[in-house]
Design a protein around this motif. Structure first.
Motif, PDB file in Angstrom:
ATOM      1  N   TYR A  21      26.307  31.917  26.925  1.00  0.00           N
ATOM      2  CA  TYR A  21      26.840  33.012  27.749  1.00  0.00           C
ATOM      3  C   TYR A  21      25.884  33.340  28.896  1.00  0.00           C
ATOM      4  O   TYR A  21      26.288  33.435  30.066  1.00  0.00           O
ATOM      5  CB  TYR A  21      27.052  34.242  26.873  1.00  0.00           C
ATOM      6  N   GLN A  24      25.757  30.639  31.534  1.00  0.00           N
ATOM      7  CA  GLN A  24      26.939  30.630  32.397  1.00  0.00           C
ATOM      8  C   GLN A  24      26.853  31.703  33.485  1.00  0.00           C
ATOM      9  O   GLN A  24      27.281  31.486  34.623  1.00  0.00           O
ATOM     10  CB  GLN A  24      28.212  30.838  31.563  1.00  0.00           C
ATOM     11  N   ILE A  25      26.289  32.869  33.148  1.00  0.00           N
ATOM     12  CA  ILE A  25      26.088  33.935  34.137  1.00  0.00           C
ATOM     13  C   ILE A  25      25.049  33.515  35.166  1.00  0.00           C
ATOM     14  O   ILE A  25      25.259  33.598  36.390  1.00  0.00           O
ATOM     15  CB  ILE A  25      25.664  35.249  33.452  1.00  0.00           C
ATOM     16  N   ARG A  28      25.953  30.816  37.826  1.00  0.00           N
ATOM     17  CA  ARG A  28      26.834  31.259  38.911  1.00  0.00           C
ATOM     18  C   ARG A  28      26.177  32.292  39.810  1.00  0.00           C
ATOM     19  O   ARG A  28      26.355  32.272  41.029  1.00  0.00           O
ATOM     20  CB  ARG A  28      28.141  31.815  38.315  1.00  0.00           C
ATOM     21  N   ILE A  29      25.398  33.177  39.225  1.00  0.00           N
ATOM     22  CA  ILE A  29      24.855  34.279  40.032  1.00  0.00           C
ATOM     23  C   ILE A  29      23.777  33.785  40.987  1.00  0.00           C
ATOM     24  O   ILE A  29      23.542  34.386  42.043  1.00  0.00           O
ATOM     25  CB  ILE A  29      24.326  35.401  39.116  1.00  0.00           C
ATOM     26  N   TRP A 342      34.877  30.778  32.553  1.00  0.00           N
ATOM     27  CA  TRP A 342      33.568  31.374  32.827  1.00  0.00           C
ATOM     28  C   TRP A 342      33.513  31.975  34.223  1.00  0.00           C
ATOM     29  O   TRP A 342      32.758  32.929  34.472  1.00  0.00           O
ATOM     30  CB  TRP A 342      32.464  30.343  32.638  1.00  0.00           C
ATOM     31  N   ASN A 343      34.313  31.446  35.142  1.00  0.00           N
ATOM     32  CA  ASN A 343      34.358  32.044  36.483  1.00  0.00           C
ATOM     33  C   ASN A 343      34.890  33.469  36.418  1.00  0.00           C
ATOM     34  O   ASN A 343      34.388  34.367  37.106  1.00  0.00           O
ATOM     35  CB  ASN A 343      35.216  31.196  37.421  1.00  0.00           C
ATOM     36  N   THR A 345      34.728  35.422  33.742  1.00  0.00           N
ATOM     37  CA  THR A 345      33.696  36.197  33.055  1.00  0.00           C
ATOM     38  C   THR A 345      32.616  36.626  34.043  1.00  0.00           C
ATOM     39  O   THR A 345      32.207  37.789  34.074  1.00  0.00           O
ATOM     40  CB  THR A 345      33.057  35.355  31.927  1.00  0.00           C
ATOM     41  N   PHE A 346      32.173  35.685  34.859  1.00  0.00           N
ATOM     42  CA  PHE A 346      31.133  35.991  35.833  1.00  0.00           C
ATOM     43  C   PHE A 346      31.605  36.998  36.871  1.00  0.00           C
ATOM     44  O   PHE A 346      30.904  37.969  37.173  1.00  0.00           O
ATOM     45  CB  PHE A 346      30.673  34.714  36.531  1.00  0.00           C
ATOM     46  N   GLN A 347      32.803  36.784  37.431  1.00  0.00           N
ATOM     47  CA  GLN A 347      33.284  37.661  38.493  1.00  0.00           C
ATOM     48  C   GLN A 347      33.441  39.097  38.002  1.00  0.00           C
ATOM     49  O   GLN A 347      33.072  40.055  38.703  1.00  0.00           O
ATOM     50  CB  GLN A 347      34.609  37.152  39.053  1.00  0.00           C
ATOM     51  N   THR A 349      31.781  40.428  35.581  1.00  0.00           N
ATOM     52  CA  THR A 349      30.425  40.942  35.363  1.00  0.00           C
ATOM     53  C   THR A 349      29.798  41.381  36.684  1.00  0.00           C
ATOM     54  O   THR A 349      29.200  42.462  36.780  1.00  0.00           O
ATOM     55  CB  THR A 349      29.550  39.859  34.698  1.00  0.00           C
TER      56      THR A 349
END
Length: 359
Positions: A21, A24-25, A28-29, A342-343, A345-347, A349
């Motif tokens: 998890y 994955q953050i 992308r960040i 996951w995209n 989830t990231f967005q 977040t």
């Protein structure tokens, strides 16, 4: 926006769902513009398989926690006195009054199944982090319900549910590409993935269901089979009717999902249940328990059981030998996983960060 990411999880485990998890953050960040990213408690020499995949050399480091008890230490981070988001990968918070704390809650396994000093240490750390958080991310509605049951004092906090995603490295493979990857002489087999030690994972149910169904069992992940486990399995199954692999790559795991008749996932408690989505992404039907977070992850796309019964599991395994029935579940699973990326989830977040820092 100033953002402090506490990478402590990479020093607490070599792999695992929380590490995935966090990876994955981070993956992308680090590509986002307009963020001033700082790292705390990070090491490029980490043995964590996910940290090894990240190049974070461009970001400023704010130091490390002291000594053996560092994982329980909540930093002051006085060197960054500006307004900032502090997001820890594992239940810590910044004591700097300028910082806005966010905590992600994954599950309440300890609270449900542990006791003694292990429970006290974990729950005390978790409660402190949540009480001192300005925003809380729960990975499922079930985790949110558990949180408010165990810590009702958090009801007035800013809480959001952001589910996990499933990686793009799990997908359907053309069967022709798998012709050299044949197990059990080409017989249909069932799959068990993940931890076996915790009693609530109900691994023994899978072994018994394998015997009752007459189909062999592939066991993936976890530590090497213990002597006790081997004794139990050999009392139920012939040596040629089971295999175990640990340390498999995602590529190898995807191949197993593609070849298996189904994934048997009899766990009685999950904070989320990511292997269910991994399997469905690869066209592998799932048999699981209708409990905790599993129903909200699977919905109507899998076989969910009300009873922890090896006989019932075996009956459903046999039904999956009917091609038309199995194909229907495969299609339902492929449609279901579209809800989880996951995209997304990231967005969600990142949007939560912006919402809290702009308050």
């Amino acid at each position: 926006m100033n953002l402090i990411l506490d990478n402590i999880i990479f020093s607490l485990q070599d792999a695992g769902g929380i590490s995935n998890y966090w990876y994955q953050i981070l993956k992308r960040i680090k590509k986002e513009e307009g963020l001033h990213i700082y790292l705390f408690d990070d090491s490029e020499k980490s043995s964590n398989i996910f940290r090894q995949e990240l190049n974070l050399s461009n970001f400023e480091h704010l130091g490390k926690s002291p000594g053996l008890v560092g994982r329980y230490t909540n930093p002051k981070l006085a060197q960054l006195s500006e307004k900032a988001i502090f997001h820890s990968s594992y239940y810590r918070y910044s004591r700097n009054s300028k910082h806005i704390n966010i905590t992600t809650v994954h599950d309440f396994t300890y609270e449900h199944y542990f006791s003694g000093i292990q429970l006290y240490a974990h729950t005390n750390q978790k409660r402190k982090a949540l009480v001192n958080s300005d925003g809380i991310i729960c990975v499922s509605e079930n985790t949110k319900r558990d949180m408010l049951y165990f810590f009702p004092e958090l009801a007035d906090k800013k809480i959001i549910v952001i589910p996990h995603g499933v990686g793009t490295n799990f997908y359907q493979i053309d069967k022709k590409e798998l012709k050299d990857k044949v197990y059990f002489d080409g017989r249909p087999f069932i799959l068990y993935v993940g931890d076996r030690k915790a009693l609530y994972k109900n691994f023994n149910l899978t072994v018994r269901a394998s015997k009752l169904s007459g189909l062999p069992l592939a066991i993936i992940g976890g530590s090497p089979l213990s002597e006790k486990e081997q004794t139990y399995i050999k009392a139920k199954l012939q040596t040629e009717d089971y295999i175990h692999f640990n340390g498999v790559s995602n590529e190898e795991l995807n191949e197993f999902y593609n070849q298996a008749l189904c994934l048997v996932y009899p766990s009685s408690y999950e904070g989320f249940g990511l292997p269910l989505l991994e399997a469905q992404s690869a066209g592998c039907p799932v048999i699981a328990m209708n409990t905790s977070s599993i129903p909200e992850v699977v919905e109507e796309s899998g076989i969910l059981l009300e009873e922890e019964s090896p006989q019932l599991i075996a009956e459903h395994i046999k039904q999956l030998l009917v091609e038309e029935y199995r194909n229907d579940l495969v299609q339902k699973g492929l449609e279901n996983v579209k809800r989880f990326t996951w995209n997304n989830t990231f967005q969600k977040t990142l949007d939560f960060y912006k919402e809290l820092i702009n308050q």
